[in-house]
Design an enzyme around this catalytic site. Structure first.
Site, mmCIF file in Angstrom:
data_model
loop_
_atom_site.group_PDB
_atom_site.id
_atom_site.type_symbol
_atom_site.label_atom_id
_atom_site.label_comp_id
_atom_site.label_asym_id
_atom_site.label_seq_id
_atom_site.Cartn_x
_atom_site.Cartn_y
_atom_site.Cartn_z
ATOM 1 N N LYS A 115 76.856 34.809 -0.458
ATOM 2 C CA LYS A 115 78.073 34.962 -1.278
ATOM 3 C C LYS A 115 77.766 35.648 -2.600
ATOM 4 O O LYS A 115 78.578 36.412 -3.106
ATOM 5 C CB LYS A 115 78.746 33.604 -1.512
ATOM 6 C CG LYS A 115 79.430 33.098 -0.264
ATOM 7 C CD LYS A 115 80.492 32.064 -0.572
ATOM 8 C CE LYS A 115 81.147 31.600 0.707
ATOM 9 N NZ LYS A 115 81.976 30.413 0.535
ATOM 10 N N LYS A 197 78.166 35.921 12.557
ATOM 11 C CA LYS A 197 79.145 34.896 12.956
ATOM 12 C C LYS A 197 80.562 35.465 12.775
ATOM 13 O O LYS A 197 80.774 36.369 11.957
ATOM 14 C CB LYS A 197 78.957 33.613 12.150
ATOM 15 C CG LYS A 197 79.393 33.706 10.718
ATOM 16 C CD LYS A 197 79.561 32.331 10.059
ATOM 17 C CE LYS A 197 80.046 32.516 8.641
ATOM 18 N NZ LYS A 197 80.353 31.361 7.889
ATOM 19 N N LYS A 200 86.071 34.611 8.481
ATOM 20 C CA LYS A 200 87.384 34.980 7.946
ATOM 21 C C LYS A 200 87.270 36.061 6.878
ATOM 22 O O LYS A 200 88.235 36.728 6.572
ATOM 23 C CB LYS A 200 88.147 33.760 7.444
ATOM 24 C CG LYS A 200 87.394 32.834 6.551
ATOM 25 C CD LYS A 200 88.177 31.528 6.345
ATOM 26 C CE LYS A 200 87.253 30.470 5.752
ATOM 27 N NZ LYS A 200 87.821 29.156 5.695
HETATM 28 P P1 TYM Z 1 84.608 26.761 6.143
HETATM 29 O O1 TYM Z 1 85.975 26.621 5.556
HETATM 30 O O2 TYM Z 1 83.865 28.010 5.904
HETATM 31 O O3 TYM Z 1 84.681 26.537 7.696
HETATM 32 C C1 TYM Z 1 85.344 25.412 8.266
HETATM 33 C C2 TYM Z 1 84.568 24.936 9.495
HETATM 34 O O4 TYM Z 1 84.514 25.980 10.487
HETATM 35 C C3 TYM Z 1 83.169 26.158 10.916
HETATM 36 N N1 TYM Z 1 82.975 27.572 11.277
HETATM 37 C C4 TYM Z 1 82.505 27.993 12.457
HETATM 38 N N2 TYM Z 1 82.104 27.329 13.561
HETATM 39 C C5 TYM Z 1 81.693 28.054 14.623
HETATM 40 N N3 TYM Z 1 81.650 29.411 14.645
HETATM 41 C C6 TYM Z 1 82.029 30.124 13.563
HETATM 42 N N4 TYM Z 1 81.996 31.448 13.592
HETATM 43 C C7 TYM Z 1 82.484 29.411 12.406
HETATM 44 N N5 TYM Z 1 82.927 29.796 11.179
HETATM 45 C C8 TYM Z 1 83.220 28.651 10.507
HETATM 46 C C9 TYM Z 1 82.340 25.751 9.714
HETATM 47 O O5 TYM Z 1 81.021 25.417 10.081
HETATM 48 C C10 TYM Z 1 83.110 24.565 9.185
HETATM 49 O O6 TYM Z 1 82.775 23.387 9.884
HETATM 50 N N6 TYM Z 1 81.793 24.124 3.013
HETATM 51 C C11 TYM Z 1 82.737 24.013 4.105
HETATM 52 C C12 TYM Z 1 83.954 23.185 3.772
HETATM 53 C C13 TYM Z 1 83.654 21.818 3.282
HETATM 54 C C14 TYM Z 1 83.228 20.722 4.071
HETATM 55 C C15 TYM Z 1 83.099 19.630 3.165
HETATM 56 C C16 TYM Z 1 82.967 20.558 5.437
HETATM 57 C C17 TYM Z 1 83.751 21.394 2.000
HETATM 58 N N7 TYM Z 1 83.428 20.086 1.929
HETATM 59 C C18 TYM Z 1 82.691 18.371 3.607
HETATM 60 C C19 TYM Z 1 82.550 19.279 5.873
HETATM 61 C C20 TYM Z 1 82.412 18.220 4.969
HETATM 62 C C21 TYM Z 1 83.186 25.402 4.485
HETATM 63 O O7 TYM Z 1 83.173 26.304 3.710
HETATM 64 O O8 TYM Z 1 83.724 25.515 5.720
#
Ligand code: TYM
Length: 335
Positions: A115, A197, A200
């Site tokens: 990032k 991966k 978004k």
């Molecule tokens: P975020 O918002 O980027 O993504 C949400 C969830 O989607 C999963 N994910 C994927 N899984 C499989 N293949 C992909 N291409 C893919 N892209 C995204 C992510 O692994 C995630 O589970 N930091 C976290 C949000 C967060 C969080 C937390 C999660 C904040 N606090 C506490 C769990 C517990 C994040 O940015 O996810």
């Protein structure tokens, strides 16, 4: 434990267009686990602020994400679905945990490095301490399990390290959480570049299937997906494009990858890609319809937000009080 059930915690950032990766890697598992555990699902709006947001658009996106959780099949009566920013304990514990986290370990986070490279003009302190806020989210609810995709693995590991460090000094304050990954789907890759991966924030919109894509768009994106040399529908390291599509097909249909391979034995890539698109549509369409319906239910959604914010705050504050006491912070004198 809450109500004799183990606790599950997860959430998503309230930004960008959610992709099939978010659904298959996370949301779908949340739905399948939500009966068995006491669940908390946050709309992680504080995390989203590490990147500049346009306020009106951001407000709408965050609310719509909460609605999407419900549309995907999470009952807001049985699960605690809430906004991270509505529970001040997250920011407060995050500060306290910052004092138990080392600069060295934060600078090793690959997501920070990625990032920072992407937003070179805005490498703010929030981006750096992002994993500490995530640790606070999870530890506040004494979570046993955290269902996430593979890209969050490192953040969960640092959460465990911080919790163990704290417990090592002050006794058993935090439950040490474990990651939960689905059997397949924990790393869905870009349809245009399977080395990356599905994300978004990818500039190439053809690399991602968005959760709100209509059927025609899904068919078009699947047809255009890059494939590998040869013509056999088979899973393998030498076939990253086909393997990714097989994984998507398998999670969407509930079949194993081996079963999927058999279904397409002797068939070409064209038939296979069309079947993948159909499988994706059959999963996304009901969710999109329900989402459209819920968007109009303003009072119902407002009620859910109020009730669940209170529930989340109750459990979060319980942990926070304990942490403050252990640290020796002065308590408010009773009247
Ligand atoms: P975020 O918002 O980027 O993504 C949400 C969830 O989607 C999963 N994910 C994927 N899984 C499989 N293949 C992909 N291409 C893919 N892209 C995204 C992510 O692994 C995630 O589970 N930091 C976290 C949000 C967060 C969080 C937390 C999660 C904040 N606090 C506490 C769990 C517990 C994040 O940015 O996810």
């Amino acid at each position: 434990m809450i109500n004799d059930k183990k606790v599950l915690y997860s959430g998503m950032q309230a930004t960008g267009n959610l992709t099939l990766g978010n659904y298959l890697g996370a949301l779908k598992n949340w739905v399948s686990l939500n009966e068995e555990y006491e669940c908390f699902f946050g709309v992680m709006d504080l995390h989203s602020l590490t990147v500049r947001q346009e306020p009106a658009d951001f407000r709408k996106k965050a609310r719509n994400l909460l609605i999407l959780y419900i549309a995907a099949g999470l009952s807001p009566e049985k699960n605690c679905i809430y906004f991270q920013s509505h529970v001040p304990a997250h920011a407060e514990l995050s500060w306290l945990l910052n004092c138990f986290t080392y600069m060295g370990e934060l600078s090793r986070m690959t997501q920070f490095k990625d990032k920072a490279a992407k937003h070179a003009d805005n490498i703010n302190a929030g981006l750096f301490t992002y994993p500490v806020l995530m640790a606070a989210d999870i530890l506040l609810y004494q979570a046993d399990y955290v269902p996430i995709g593979r890209d969050q693995q490192q953040h969960l590991e640092i959460t465990r390290d911080i919790a163990e460090r704290f417990n090592g000094i002050y006794g058993d304050v935090f439950t040490i959480p474990e990651a939960y990954y689905g059997k397949a789907g924990a790393k869905i890759r870009s349809l245009q570049d399977p080395a990356k991966k599905m994300s978004k924030s990818d500039e190439n919109v053809n690399g991602s299937i968005y959760l709100m894509d209509d059927p025609d768009t899904i068919v078009r994106k699947c047809k255009r997906a890059v494939t590998d040399s040869g013509s056999e529908v088979r899973y393998g390291e030498d076939k990253p494009g086909i393997s990714n599509l097989l994984e998507i097909y398998s999670v969407c249909t509930g079949k194993t990858v081996e079963e999927a391979e058999k279904d397409f034995a002797g068939k070409g890539y064209g038939d296979f890609k069309l079947a993948v698109a159909e499988a994706v549509i059959s999963v996304l369409k009901p969710m999109q319809d329900e989402y459209g319906r819920l968007l109009k239910e303003k009072d119902y959604i407002d009620g859910i937000i109020r009730d669940n914010d209170e529930k989340a705050a109750y459990f979060a504050n319980k942990t926070l009080r304990k942490v403050k006491k252990k640290l020796g912070l002065t308590e408010m004198p009773r009247k």
